[in-house]
Design an enzyme around this catalytic site. Structure first.
Site, PDB file in Angstrom:
ATOM      1  N   SER A 142       2.067 -15.893  -5.237  1.00  0.00           N
ATOM      2  CA  SER A 142       1.524 -14.644  -5.772  1.00  0.00           C
ATOM      3  C   SER A 142       0.220 -14.348  -5.042  1.00  0.00           C
ATOM      4  O   SER A 142      -0.418 -15.261  -4.492  1.00  0.00           O
ATOM      5  CB  SER A 142       1.246 -14.795  -7.275  1.00  0.00           C
ATOM      6  OG  SER A 142       0.449 -13.737  -7.761  1.00  0.00           O
ATOM      7  N   TYR A 155      -1.702 -19.913 -14.556  1.00  0.00           N
ATOM      8  CA  TYR A 155      -0.799 -19.230 -13.630  1.00  0.00           C
ATOM      9  C   TYR A 155      -1.363 -19.199 -12.213  1.00  0.00           C
ATOM     10  O   TYR A 155      -0.692 -19.578 -11.252  1.00  0.00           O
ATOM     11  CB  TYR A 155      -0.533 -17.809 -14.117  1.00  0.00           C
ATOM     12  CG  TYR A 155       0.316 -17.007 -13.167  1.00  0.00           C
ATOM     13  CD1 TYR A 155       1.677 -17.244 -13.063  1.00  0.00           C
ATOM     14  CD2 TYR A 155      -0.250 -16.025 -12.354  1.00  0.00           C
ATOM     15  CE1 TYR A 155       2.463 -16.523 -12.180  1.00  0.00           C
ATOM     16  CE2 TYR A 155       0.527 -15.291 -11.471  1.00  0.00           C
ATOM     17  CZ  TYR A 155       1.882 -15.546 -11.387  1.00  0.00           C
ATOM     18  OH  TYR A 155       2.656 -14.833 -10.495  1.00  0.00           O
TER      19      TYR A 155
END
Length: 271
Positions: A142, A155
């Site tokens: 990401s 995350y």
């Protein structure tokens, strides 16, 4: 369609980026192994791809948060006499909010899926690739991987692992026939934000499409790039943020992400 004779395994293939990877790989003639928990959605996609592209598509229903997840998947592959030429570690989910308010068990499951299962499955599949003289690995990270992200602590840190892990393997296998790519999408129109509990987790970024992300990834993989950012306006998020001093970067990031603390659900829904 001339079949490649190769087999690709895609985790998290029941929707979003994973499903788009499955479609793109089937279109190039790869046989497929689709892995996720949602059997009905996997079977529906498998039937579609068999009909449209005439490829073999196997479905493995497995919970990748389980401690023995990678071993379980490998046992299924062995039972079906399948070897993997392309591995797409796409399965994952996120959480957002004040760390002390997030469900502790879900945070652990997140790390098991996003980090542990990804690394373990890669470790078990690489030897076969080396024995056959090559292979491809795509690990979905990401743009959050490039800096600490308050209110996305677990995350973002997990995705940092994915990025650095992938780049290390890219360097190790660069001259040994295995291509390794860390794919770093920005906000993308998937169920990710339903699981997190708010679209505010996109931090104001323009949302891209799963198909565009996959196209960017496969182009980068063909060129044997170590990583690629994908999606509208992602270059700045990945490359223009300062890297040091690290504490200043963390404070700057908090200025951007703090609105998520109030918007996010403290107990994200299951994936």
């Amino acid at each position: 369609m001339t079949h490649s004779g190769k087999t690709a395994l895609v985790t998290g293939a029941s929707g979003g980026i994973g499903a788009e990877f499955a479609k793109a790989l089937a279109a190039r003639g790869d046989n497929l192994v689709l892995v996720a928990r949602s059997v009905s959605r996997l079977e529906s996609l498998a039937a579609q791809l068999r009909t449209e592209h005439g490829v073999r598509v196997e479905v493995i229903a497995h919970d990748l948060s389980a401690p023995d997840a990678a071993a379980g998947v490998m046992n299924e592959l062995a039972a079906r006499e399948l070897s993997i030429d392309t591995l797409v570690n796409n399965a994952g989910f996120g959480s957002a909010g004040r760390f002390e308010e997030l469900d502790a068990d879900r945070e652990q499951d997140q790390l098991m899926v996003n980090v542990v299962a990804l690394a373990a499955l890669t470790r078990r599949i690489v030897p076969g690739m080396l024995a056959r003289g090559g292979g491809e690995i795509v690990n979905v990270a990401s743009t959050a991987a490039f800096q600490p992200s308050p209110y996305f602590a677990t995350y973002a840190a997990g995705k940092t692992f994915v990025l650095n892990f992938s780049l290390a393997l890219w360097s190790e296998y660069h001259d040994r026939g295995i291509k390794v790519l860390a794919l770093c999408p920005g906000p993308t129109e998937t169920e990710f934000f339903d699981v997190v509990g708010t679209r505010a987790a996109g931090i104001g970024g323009k949302f891209g499409t799963p198909a565009a992300v996959v196209d960017t990834a496969l182009r980068a993989l063909a060129r044997n790039k170590g990583y690629v950012v994908a999606g509208p306006n992602t270059f700045a998020a990945a490359h223009l943020m300062p890297r040091r001093p690290r504490t200043l970067v963390a404070r700057m990031a908090k200025m951007v992400t703090r609105t998520v603390a109030d918007a996010a659900s403290p107990t994200p829904a299951a994936v």
